[in-house]
Motif scaffolding. Sequence first.
Motif, mmCIF file in Angstrom:
data_model
loop_
_atom_site.group_PDB
_atom_site.id
_atom_site.type_symbol
_atom_site.label_atom_id
_atom_site.label_comp_id
_atom_site.label_asym_id
_atom_site.label_seq_id
_atom_site.Cartn_x
_atom_site.Cartn_y
_atom_site.Cartn_z
ATOM 1 N N PHE A 297 0.829 -1.198 0.000
ATOM 2 C CA PHE A 297 0.000 0.000 0.000
ATOM 3 C C PHE A 297 0.866 1.252 0.000
ATOM 4 N N TYR A 298 1.822 1.325 0.892
ATOM 5 C CA TYR A 298 2.666 2.517 0.975
ATOM 6 C C TYR A 298 3.520 2.691 -0.281
ATOM 7 N N ASN A 300 2.985 1.428 -3.433
ATOM 8 C CA ASN A 300 2.224 1.658 -4.659
ATOM 9 C C ASN A 300 1.350 2.895 -4.605
ATOM 10 N N THR A 301 1.037 3.377 -3.404
ATOM 11 C CA THR A 301 0.198 4.563 -3.257
ATOM 12 C C THR A 301 1.023 5.835 -3.139
ATOM 13 N N PHE A 302 2.111 5.753 -2.388
ATOM 14 C CA PHE A 302 2.908 6.952 -2.112
ATOM 15 C C PHE A 302 4.363 6.851 -2.565
ATOM 16 N N GLY A 303 4.754 5.692 -3.100
ATOM 17 C CA GLY A 303 6.152 5.522 -3.482
ATOM 18 C C GLY A 303 7.072 5.349 -2.292
ATOM 19 N N ARG A 304 6.493 4.975 -1.140
ATOM 20 C CA ARG A 304 7.295 4.819 0.075
ATOM 21 C C ARG A 304 7.861 3.406 0.132
ATOM 22 N N ASN A 305 9.156 3.284 0.343
ATOM 23 C CA ASN A 305 9.843 1.992 0.309
ATOM 24 C C ASN A 305 10.058 1.466 1.725
ATOM 25 N N GLY A 306 8.985 0.950 2.312
ATOM 26 C CA GLY A 306 9.066 0.444 3.668
ATOM 27 C C GLY A 306 8.696 1.497 4.691
ATOM 28 N N ILE A 307 8.567 1.056 5.929
ATOM 29 C CA ILE A 307 8.099 1.934 6.994
ATOM 30 C C ILE A 307 8.988 3.153 7.157
ATOM 31 N N LYS A 308 10.291 2.948 7.140
ATOM 32 C CA LYS A 308 11.226 4.070 7.276
ATOM 33 C C LYS A 308 11.651 4.633 5.919
ATOM 34 N N GLU A 357 -0.994 -0.346 13.273
ATOM 35 C CA GLU A 357 0.187 -0.357 14.133
ATOM 36 C C GLU A 357 1.461 -0.017 13.349
ATOM 37 N N MET A 358 1.598 -0.558 12.154
ATOM 38 C CA MET A 358 2.807 -0.266 11.384
ATOM 39 C C MET A 358 2.836 1.186 10.909
ATOM 40 N N THR A 359 1.673 1.800 10.797
ATOM 41 C CA THR A 359 1.633 3.216 10.451
ATOM 42 C C THR A 359 2.199 4.072 11.583
ATOM 43 N N HIS A 360 2.134 3.593 12.810
ATOM 44 C CA HIS A 360 2.811 4.308 13.899
ATOM 45 C C HIS A 360 4.298 4.448 13.588
ATOM 46 N N GLY A 361 4.867 3.420 12.954
ATOM 47 C CA GLY A 361 6.260 3.495 12.549
ATOM 48 C C GLY A 361 6.488 4.549 11.491
ATOM 49 N N VAL A 362 5.543 4.674 10.552
ATOM 50 C CA VAL A 362 5.639 5.708 9.517
ATOM 51 C C VAL A 362 5.565 7.092 10.159
ATOM 52 N N GLU A 380 -2.841 8.854 16.570
ATOM 53 C CA GLU A 380 -3.737 7.697 16.524
ATOM 54 C C GLU A 380 -4.629 7.735 15.281
ATOM 55 N N ALA A 381 -5.125 8.921 14.951
ATOM 56 C CA ALA A 381 -5.991 9.048 13.780
ATOM 57 C C ALA A 381 -5.236 8.692 12.506
ATOM 58 N N THR A 382 -3.964 9.087 12.428
ATOM 59 C CA THR A 382 -3.164 8.749 11.253
ATOM 60 C C THR A 382 -3.108 7.239 11.068
#
Length: 542
Positions: A297-298, A300-308, A357-362, A380-382
Amino acid sequence: MKRKLAAVAVLSATALLTGVVQGVAAQADPAPHARGAQQRADLIAQANGQAAKVAHALALGGQEQLVAKDVVVDADGTRHLRYERTFAGLPVLGGDLVVHQKADGTTTAVDKAVGATLALPGLAPKIPADQAAAQATGAVQSTVGIAADEDEAPLTAVHRTGKAELVVWASDGAPRLAYRTTVEGERADGTPSSQLLVTDAATGQVLSTHEQVQTASGTGKGVFVGTVPLNTTLSSGTYSLKDDTRGNQSTVNMKNRTSGSGTLYSKTTNTWGDGTVSNGESAAVDAQYGAAATWDFYKNTFGRNGIKNNGVGATSRVHYGSNYVNAFWSDTCFCMSYGDGASNTHPLTEIDVAGHEMTHGVTSATAGLNYSGESGGLNEATSDILGTMVEFYANLPTNPPNYWIGELINLNGNGTPLRYMDKPSKDGRSADSWSSGVGSLDVHYSSGVANHFFYLLSEGSGAKSINGFSYNSPTSNGSTVTGIGRDKAAQVWYRALTVYFTSTTNYAGARTGTLKAAADLYGAGSAEYNAVAAAWSAVNVN
């Protein structure tokens, strides 16, 4: 070009080799699977000690040497000594061989990859190493957009080329001097590529190319995700829940402990779980798939390569603690942990929980929103917002996507969700709109303001049915809000999070940041920009 080499059986040396490696055969090993690393190392060392005698018995040339690579010992004591070969100190590709022996040391056969005699006119290459590396790069670049195999995505980019190493190429039966070069890149589906090319040191001709990244395709049946594909890793006949296409993210079994690194899920078959809670692998399937869906999701949606955004995958830890009714993300271990719930029979491995939960890492890697006050509510909302988007991205038939949080894990015991984004106050605690005291609420409840904003921005106000779920979202000012769709809303939120939010951003700051993000993405005064303003006003953030 890929070559498959048939082994060449060489039986003529049997008599010569009888008794050559008696020292290796002296220690019987009837339990090969229980053999420890040190015992294996000892066997290889013993085989190396006999390598010169083996080479002599095989009538290898004076510039040739054998190096033991592996020793396999059967239950009856039969041994298989695997050697690689060098010529004048250079690796010989196609020079490997296996010596087969009875338990008493009697050699029964020798298998060579190639039976050709090594004889080279010289060891001076006509092409320098840097030119060979450039030629290898060019050969790979020429395949961009072309799939090498039907099950392999096309190469899209070349990122790095290693140093060209001088070798002897003998795999085709015509030994010659060559270079071996590794060229790394990425395929269209996000899978990394590491191609090993061999090129002629005199002409530059590509003699061989081999893709070194191997991904096993397994199947799992989770508690919540149903039957899903899983990318696993195959090594020495053992599959493990480790995904090398997504930063080596993996799933481990904590076995109800709360400390330690856990045990990587591994076995000899590539089918995992049966969908039941009693089968511990089922929760592991949920976790592994949830981590993959979040990664995809991250990316393909935002071009983000992993949580960090550094290409490194996280570890998912299942069966954490005993009767632990929670799940959490930890930056310290870069890991996601799931409890098994009440009586250890209700794992919290639902996919929107994973995404949450993994979005907390983002968030930690970007805005770093403080986990208290209004910024804590935004934190939390994020996770609720983007975790919900992970659920929509996965679009699983066993867990139809919706704007409710944790509706399947039944933590309330009555089948209701933990939180509702369309009308947060339905949980009895969360805020539908902003007030001066909202920052004093628990962050899981002050998050309701932003959750409600996101729902309104995505879908608009009023009663409606979406994907089979019924919603009726009110506004605090009695206005009617028209949504812009969840995909655009997510783009606005993510850009605000990564570009404009800071650790202390409050709701007024979130309004400012998302308006800036909407202006960046769609233009100031655009329909999307105006919808952001209207949605914030509808939750009393003006």
